[in-house]
Scaffold this active site. Structure first.
Site, PDB file in Angstrom:
ATOM      1  N   LYS A  81      48.968  30.782  47.644  1.00 40.80           N
ATOM      2  CA  LYS A  81      49.167  32.130  48.183  1.00 40.80           C
ATOM      3  C   LYS A  81      50.001  32.147  49.473  1.00 40.80           C
ATOM      4  CE  LYS A  81      46.250  34.835  45.558  1.00 40.80           C
ATOM      5  NZ  LYS A  81      45.167  34.001  45.022  1.00 40.80           N
ATOM      6  N   GLU A  86      45.345  43.759  51.045  1.00 40.58           N
ATOM      7  CA  GLU A  86      43.994  43.942  50.524  1.00 40.58           C
ATOM      8  C   GLU A  86      43.623  42.630  49.840  1.00 40.58           C
ATOM      9  OE1 GLU A  86      45.473  43.285  47.201  1.00 40.58           O
ATOM     10  OE2 GLU A  86      46.635  44.934  48.048  1.00 40.58           O
ATOM     11  N   SER A  90      46.491  25.302  41.324  1.00 36.96           N
ATOM     12  CA  SER A  90      46.846  26.389  42.237  1.00 36.96           C
ATOM     13  C   SER A  90      46.101  26.356  43.565  1.00 36.96           C
ATOM     14  CB  SER A  90      46.632  27.740  41.551  1.00 36.96           C
ATOM     15  OG  SER A  90      45.311  27.841  41.058  1.00 36.96           O
TER      16      SER A  90
HETATM   17  C1  PLP Z   1      44.630  34.082  43.750  1.00 36.05           C
HETATM   18  C2  PLP Z   1      44.525  32.784  43.048  1.00 36.05           C
HETATM   19  C3  PLP Z   1      44.883  32.639  41.690  1.00 36.05           C
HETATM   20  C4  PLP Z   1      45.310  33.790  40.827  1.00 36.05           C
HETATM   21  O1  PLP Z   1      46.425  34.476  41.230  1.00 36.05           O
HETATM   22  P1  PLP Z   1      47.864  34.305  40.528  1.00 36.05           P
HETATM   23  O2  PLP Z   1      48.668  35.383  41.143  1.00 36.05           O
HETATM   24  O3  PLP Z   1      47.664  34.476  39.052  1.00 36.05           O
HETATM   25  O4  PLP Z   1      48.348  32.956  40.845  1.00 36.05           O
HETATM   26  C5  PLP Z   1      44.822  31.382  41.124  1.00 36.05           C
HETATM   27  N1  PLP Z   1      44.398  30.315  41.831  1.00 36.05           N
HETATM   28  C6  PLP Z   1      44.032  30.406  43.125  1.00 36.05           C
HETATM   29  C7  PLP Z   1      43.570  29.180  43.842  1.00 36.05           C
HETATM   30  C8  PLP Z   1      44.074  31.649  43.778  1.00 36.05           C
HETATM   31  O5  PLP Z   1      43.706  31.734  45.066  1.00 36.05           O
END
Ligand code: PLP
Length: 388
Positions: free
Chosen positions: A83, A105, A372
């Site tokens: 993010k 938000e 992610s």
């Molecule tokens: C917010 C988040 C996601 C999901 O959001 P995407 O916009 O689909 O990437 C996935 N993994 C983590 C660790 C997140 O914080």
């Protein structure tokens, strides 16, 4: 800049917001071409975020499955997830536009934390709207945001969760449009947000592509990523879209299973609709009312999906599947024990599907999983689920 991906996307917003969206689009076009801005972005990516993140060969997992599995380590990015790539990018863009105040938000708090960190770094005022229920569920992230100097505003209307926080942020934006930039956290919302967020996340795929070429001398056979709004997945996929041999798989939250109705798999249970300014695939009832979603991972628990995903799915370029809460929990434990990496529950959905896929494929396929984020934030949930 195109405002639609095929017939999805667009700008379904109150008339009062249109000048701001236009201003943002124009500024972003200039920002992309501005050399000193691009140099500044690169420097922040390197020194503040810690890029490039590694492309890690998961040796024991590969041995166990007979494949060659790599993890793109977004869990190693500052604040623990991808993010921050978008938060730093949009923060810089906001400054370039002469805005001094950022609103955002957040549901689980990950986007809020990334935004607060970026604002602290860049010297911007930061206000984060968060549903009262989410604030209770995600107390550690509320503390982090406040430590980083953000004002966290509890939202007490409606279900007191993410969608109410979004409504509140939009109200704020309309009132303070001169000074304020609305920082959207995924490839969602009206044009130009889905494009801007994708571009800032595309650094993931650019790095992964050159990293796999240098370690394996060839492109991967499969890319696998979890899909909430869709930013980490499209960030990884974007640089490979024209490599038709690279197969791409997005993994949605299957919750208690598709048949239970308690999930967030838009492509399994949703249909065309409009939510929060964009035309996409939405989980809704026969009357078009948004339905309740469920996922063990807050980051995947959203009733709509980025419009570009719907388009890429229609083109047949990306395939979408789902993994249940239970499968994600078991992959969470598997990766922790096998590779010494505790993944975010969101990322564990991608790991779960990749494990299933690896068992079906002929040996020695090259698979990249987008990790992610890291799992520290999920420990309370895990304690319930795994009975540690
Ligand atoms: C917010 C988040 C996601 C999901 O959001 P995407 O916009 O689909 O990437 C996935 N993994 C983590 C660790 C997140 O914080």
């Amino acid at each position: 800049m195109k405002s639609y991906f095929g017939k999805f996307g667009g700008q379904f917003v109150p008339e009062t917001l249109m000048p701001s969206l236009l201003e943002l689009e124009k500024a972003y076009e200039r920002f992309k071409k501005n050399e000193s801005m691009q140099a500044e972005l690169k420097k922040l990516q390197r020194d503040f975020i810690g890029r490039p993140t590694s492309l890690y060969f998961a040796e024991r997992m590969s041995k166990a499955t007979g494949q060659k599995i790599y993890l793109k380590r977004e869990d190693l990015a500052h604040t623990g997830a991808h993010k921050i790539n978008n938060a730093i990018g949009q923060g810089l863009l906001a400054k370039f536009m002469g805005k001094s105040r950022i609103i955002a938000e957040t549901g689980a708090g990950q986007h809020g934390v990334a935004t607060a960190a970026a604002c602290a770094k860049l010297g911007l005022e930061c206000v984060v709207y968060m549903g009262e229920v989410d604030m209770e569920r995600q107390q550690p992230n509320v503390i982090r945001m406040r430590l980083l100097g953000a004002k966290v505003v509890p939202v007490t209307s409606g279900s007191r969760t993410l969608k109410d926080a979004i409504n509140e942020a939009i109200r704020d934006w309309i009132t303070n449009i001169e000074t304020t930039h609305y920082m959207i956290g995924s490839v969602l919302g009206p044009h130009p947000y889905p494009t801007i967020v994708r571009d800032f996340q595309a650094v993931i795929g650019r790095e992964a592509r050159s990293q796999i070429l240098s370690s394996e001398g060839r492109l991967p056979d499969y890319l696998v990523a979890c899909v909430g709004g869709g930013s980490n997945s499209v960030g990884l996929f974007h640089q490979f879209i024209n490599d038709s041999k690279v197969k791409m798989i997005g993994v949605e939250a299957g919750g208690y299973g598709i048949r239970s109705g308690k999930h967030a798999a838009r492509f399994a249970g949703g249909r065309e609709g409009i939510l929060h300014g964009t035309k996409s695939f939405v989980l809704q009832n026969a009357d078009g009312q948004i339905t309740e979603t469920h996922s063990i991972s807050a980051g995947l628990d959203y009733p709509s999906i980025g419009p570009e995903h719907v388009f890429l799915r229609e083109l047949g370029r990306i395939k979408y599947v789902s993994a249940t809460d239970e499968e994600a929990l078991s992959a969470f434990r598997y990766l922790s024990e096998t590779e010494g990496i505790i993944p975010a529950l969101e990322s564990a959905h991608a790991v779960a599907y990749a494990l299933k896929l690896a068992k079906k494929l002929p040996n020695k396929k090259l698979i990249i999983i987008n990790l992610s984020g890291r799992g520290d934030k999920d420990l309370p949930e895990m304690e319930k689920g795994l009975k540690i």
